[in-house]
Enzyme design. Sequence first.
Site, PDB file in Angstrom:
ATOM      1  N   TYR A 123      91.113  -0.001 132.261  1.00 49.54           N
ATOM      2  CA  TYR A 123      91.095  -1.338 131.217  1.00 49.54           C
ATOM      3  C   TYR A 123      90.004  -2.520 131.757  1.00 49.54           C
ATOM      4  O   TYR A 123      89.787  -3.423 130.981  1.00 49.54           O
ATOM      5  CB  TYR A 123      92.437  -1.762 131.099  1.00 49.54           C
ATOM      6  CG  TYR A 123      93.453  -0.926 130.274  1.00 49.54           C
ATOM      7  CD1 TYR A 123      93.249  -0.382 128.924  1.00 49.54           C
ATOM      8  CD2 TYR A 123      94.296  -0.191 130.855  1.00 49.54           C
ATOM      9  CE1 TYR A 123      94.141   0.239 128.452  1.00 49.54           C
ATOM     10  CE2 TYR A 123      95.604   0.595 130.564  1.00 49.54           C
ATOM     11  CZ  TYR A 123      95.132   1.010 129.239  1.00 49.54           C
ATOM     12  OH  TYR A 123      96.007   1.743 128.554  1.00 49.54           O
ATOM     13  N   ASN A 181      94.647  -4.718 118.560  1.00 51.32           N
ATOM     14  CA  ASN A 181      94.771  -3.739 119.572  1.00 51.32           C
ATOM     15  C   ASN A 181      96.439  -3.764 119.571  1.00 51.32           C
ATOM     16  O   ASN A 181      96.765  -4.449 120.524  1.00 51.32           O
ATOM     17  CB  ASN A 181      94.022  -4.019 121.033  1.00 51.32           C
ATOM     18  CG  ASN A 181      94.285  -2.963 121.829  1.00 51.32           C
ATOM     19  OD1 ASN A 181      95.143  -2.047 121.608  1.00 51.32           O
ATOM     20  ND2 ASN A 181      93.561  -3.089 122.954  1.00 51.32           N
ATOM     21  N   HIS A 222     101.020   3.973 118.772  1.00 53.17           N
ATOM     22  CA  HIS A 222     101.201   5.183 118.611  1.00 53.17           C
ATOM     23  C   HIS A 222     102.696   5.511 118.112  1.00 53.17           C
ATOM     24  O   HIS A 222     103.174   6.720 117.681  1.00 53.17           O
ATOM     25  CB  HIS A 222     101.134   6.078 120.080  1.00 53.17           C
ATOM     26  CG  HIS A 222      99.988   5.629 120.692  1.00 53.17           C
ATOM     27  ND1 HIS A 222      98.637   5.940 120.124  1.00 53.17           N
ATOM     28  CD2 HIS A 222      99.790   5.091 121.807  1.00 53.17           C
ATOM     29  CE1 HIS A 222      97.754   5.320 120.958  1.00 53.17           C
ATOM     30  NE2 HIS A 222      98.295   4.921 122.040  1.00 53.17           N
ATOM     31  N   HIS A 272      90.578  -0.327 120.541  1.00 55.56           N
ATOM     32  CA  HIS A 272      91.186   0.442 121.748  1.00 55.56           C
ATOM     33  C   HIS A 272      90.109   0.200 123.008  1.00 55.56           C
ATOM     34  O   HIS A 272      89.000   0.792 122.640  1.00 55.56           O
ATOM     35  CB  HIS A 272      91.683   1.869 121.636  1.00 55.56           C
ATOM     36  CG  HIS A 272      92.541   1.727 120.467  1.00 55.56           C
ATOM     37  ND1 HIS A 272      93.970   1.653 120.602  1.00 55.56           N
ATOM     38  CD2 HIS A 272      92.306   2.397 119.235  1.00 55.56           C
ATOM     39  CE1 HIS A 272      94.589   1.793 119.532  1.00 55.56           C
ATOM     40  NE2 HIS A 272      93.515   2.397 118.801  1.00 55.56           N
ATOM     41  N   SER A 292      90.174   1.568 125.861  1.00 57.17           N
ATOM     42  CA  SER A 292      89.769   2.993 126.567  1.00 57.17           C
ATOM     43  C   SER A 292      89.479   3.796 125.339  1.00 57.17           C
ATOM     44  O   SER A 292      89.700   3.588 124.168  1.00 57.17           O
ATOM     45  CB  SER A 292      91.096   3.318 127.183  1.00 57.17           C
ATOM     46  OG  SER A 292      92.263   3.660 126.472  1.00 57.17           O
ATOM     47  N   ARG A 351      98.298   9.742 122.873  1.00 54.13           N
ATOM     48  CA  ARG A 351      97.698   8.373 122.399  1.00 54.13           C
ATOM     49  C   ARG A 351      96.615   8.903 121.429  1.00 54.13           C
ATOM     50  O   ARG A 351      95.671   7.990 120.859  1.00 54.13           O
ATOM     51  CB  ARG A 351      96.799   7.981 123.644  1.00 54.13           C
ATOM     52  CG  ARG A 351      97.561   7.505 124.682  1.00 54.13           C
ATOM     53  CD  ARG A 351      96.856   6.977 125.816  1.00 54.13           C
ATOM     54  NE  ARG A 351      97.635   6.962 127.177  1.00 54.13           N
ATOM     55  CZ  ARG A 351      98.269   5.909 127.555  1.00 54.13           C
ATOM     56  NH1 ARG A 351      98.794   4.720 126.751  1.00 54.13           N
ATOM     57  NH2 ARG A 351      99.022   6.083 128.700  1.00 54.13           N
TER      58      ARG A 351
HETATM   59  C1  DHK Z   1      96.251   0.091 125.394  1.00 53.57           C
HETATM   60  C2  DHK Z   1      97.446   0.419 125.681  1.00 53.57           C
HETATM   61  O1  DHK Z   1      98.240  -0.443 126.256  1.00 53.57           O
HETATM   62  C3  DHK Z   1      97.843   1.882 125.337  1.00 53.57           C
HETATM   63  O2  DHK Z   1      99.232   2.224 125.228  1.00 53.57           O
HETATM   64  C4  DHK Z   1      96.869   2.467 124.248  1.00 53.57           C
HETATM   65  C5  DHK Z   1      95.170   0.884 124.548  1.00 53.57           C
HETATM   66  C6  DHK Z   1      95.454   2.287 124.546  1.00 53.57           C
HETATM   67  C7  DHK Z   1      93.646   0.537 124.824  1.00 53.57           C
HETATM   68  O3  DHK Z   1      92.882   1.376 125.128  1.00 53.57           O
HETATM   69  O4  DHK Z   1      93.353  -0.576 124.616  1.00 53.57           O
HETATM   70  O5  DHK Z   1      97.232   3.937 124.272  1.00 53.57           O
END
Ligand code: DHK
Length: 145
Positions: free
Chosen positions: A24, A75, A81, A101, A103, A112
């Site tokens: 992240y 986000n 999900h 997202h 990622s 995911r």
């Molecule tokens: C952020 C999260 O906390 C995950 O639960 C998701 C997402 C992806 C992101 O990539 O910002 O699966």
Amino acid sequence: MSGCIFILNGPNLNLLGQREPAIYGHETLTDVERACAAVAGQAGAEVRLFQSNHEGEIVEQIHLAREQAAGIVINPAAFTHTSVAILDALNAYDGPVIEVHISNVHKRESFRHHSYVSLRADAVIAGCGVQGYELAVARLLRLID
Ligand code: DHK
């Protein structure tokens, strides 16, 4: 409707910058807010960033957006999900919605790969890091112009 763009964030994103930085990154939600405010400011618009670890609080922010937001960047994090409630709230919102997202969820675990929110989102940005939020704001500005 005002020129305010809501930027809504789901669970664990309060830890952005500290949490799994290899996935992240090192930037924080405060950095995200500053960068998005700069993009919006060029068009005379404002952003309001909100984060919660609680699904119902995000639903309530989407309800507030019905009165106050020209568009939503969301986000939903893990709620992406799982949450029919967030999908239903977004379906009750008339303005444009962009799902972000940080990622690339499609390169990650299969759980995911499915998003309830994508059934409503006008666009989806994944895998651009926190820059995805700025790209989403720029796109929303175009849509609400
Ligand atoms: C952020 C999260 O906390 C995950 O639960 C998701 C997402 C992806 C992101 O990539 O910002 O699966």
